[in-house]
Scaffold this active site. Structure first.
Site, PDB file in Angstrom:
ATOM      1  N   GLN A  54      41.803  42.688  46.580  1.00  0.00           N
ATOM      2  CA  GLN A  54      42.333  41.359  46.696  1.00  0.00           C
ATOM      3  C   GLN A  54      43.471  40.888  45.509  1.00  0.00           C
ATOM      4  OE1 GLN A  54      38.156  39.123  46.894  1.00  0.00           O
ATOM      5  NE2 GLN A  54      39.413  38.177  47.681  1.00  0.00           N
ATOM      6  N   LEU A  94      39.669  33.281  48.054  1.00  0.00           N
ATOM      7  CA  LEU A  94      40.642  33.248  47.338  1.00  0.00           C
ATOM      8  C   LEU A  94      41.634  33.896  48.194  1.00  0.00           C
ATOM      9  CD1 LEU A  94      39.158  34.605  43.758  1.00  0.00           C
ATOM     10  CD2 LEU A  94      39.806  32.354  44.457  1.00  0.00           C
ATOM     11  N   HIS A 139      35.225  43.045  52.433  1.00  0.00           N
ATOM     12  CA  HIS A 139      37.056  43.197  51.744  1.00  0.00           C
ATOM     13  C   HIS A 139      36.612  44.809  51.423  1.00  0.00           C
ATOM     14  CE1 HIS A 139      38.327  39.488  51.087  1.00  0.00           C
ATOM     15  NE2 HIS A 139      37.459  38.502  50.345  1.00  0.00           N
TER      16      HIS A 139
HETATM   17 NI    NI Z   1      37.309  36.382  49.475  1.00  0.00          NI
END
Ligand code: NI
Length: 178
Positions: A54, A94, A139
Site C-alpha cells: 500500500q 485505505l 494485501h
Molecule cells: Ni486494505
C-alpha cells in the site's frame, strides 16, 4: 523528536496492489525506517492496518494498531496458522477510499511471523485484530477486499469506483480502514 516522513497510500488501480510480495530477508536500518514511516502513515490516514504494497513496497510485512491498545506493531513474513469461526464486520481499506462492506471472515485467527528483532512470534487475534491479520495478509498476496465481496456487493463497489468521486459510501462508526 524529528518528524517522520509519511508515504502516499497507493489506491485501487495501482498495479503494485495486485502483485504478490517477497519475503523479508534482511532486517536492517532501512526496514526499521520504513516501518516507522508506515506507522506514521497509518496514524495520519487514519487506519488500523497498512501493508507494505500500500506504500509501493513489494515486501511481505504489515503494520497495525488497535485503537486504545498498545502499539503500533509490525509483523514480518506473516502466515495464517489457523482461522476458525465466522464474524461479520464492515470492512474498509485505505486503498479503496470511501468504500466499506459487510464481509464475513473467520473470527479467531492465529498467525505466525517475525518481529522487528527477527524473533519468531505467534499471535492470536479475535474479531477486529483477526480481521486486520486476514485483510493485511491478503494485501501481501495481491488480494484486495474487492475480491472478498459477493456478487451484488462487487457490482456496487465497481460502480462506485468507476464513478469516483471517492467517498460515495463512507465507513460507519464501527468500521476502520485496514
Ligand atoms: Ni486494505
Amino acid at each position: 523528536m524529528p518528524a517522520v516522513a509519511t508515504h502516499t497510500i497507493r489506491v485501487f488501480g495501482d498495479p503494485v496492489l495486485k502483485r504478490p510480495t517477497a519475503e523479508v530477508t534482511d532486517i536492517d536500518g532501512g526496514l526499521v525506517k520504513l516501518v516507522d514511516a508506515m506507522y506514521e502513515t497509518m496514524h495520519e490516514a487514519p487506519g488500523v492496518g497498512l501493508a507494505a504494497p500500500q506504500v509501493g513496497v513489494q515486501k511481505r510485512f504489515f503494520v497495525y494498531e488497535i485503537p486504545d491498545e498498545s502499539g503500533p506493531h509490525v509483523l514480518l513474513n506473516p502466515q495464517v496458522v489457523e482461522a476458525t469461526g465466522e464474524w461479520e464486520y464492515e470492512e474498509g481499506c485505505l486503498s479503496l477510499p470511501g468504500l466499506a462492506f459487510d464481509i464475513v471472515r473467520p473470527k479467531l485467527v492465529t498467525v505466525k511471523g517475525l518481529d522487528l528483532d527477527g524473533n519468531e512470534v505467534m499471535l492470536q487475534g479475535d474479531e477486529l485484530l483477526g480481521r486486520i491479520f486476514l485483510h493485511e495478509i491478503d494485501h501481501l498476496d495481491g488480494v484486495l477486499m474487492l475480491d472478498r465481496l459477493d456478487g451484488d456487493q462487487r457490482k456496487l463497489a465497481m460502480r462506485e469506483l468507476r464513478e469516483q468521486g471517492m467517498g460515495v459510501r463512507t465507513p460507519g462508526g464501527r468500521s476502520h480502514a485496514l
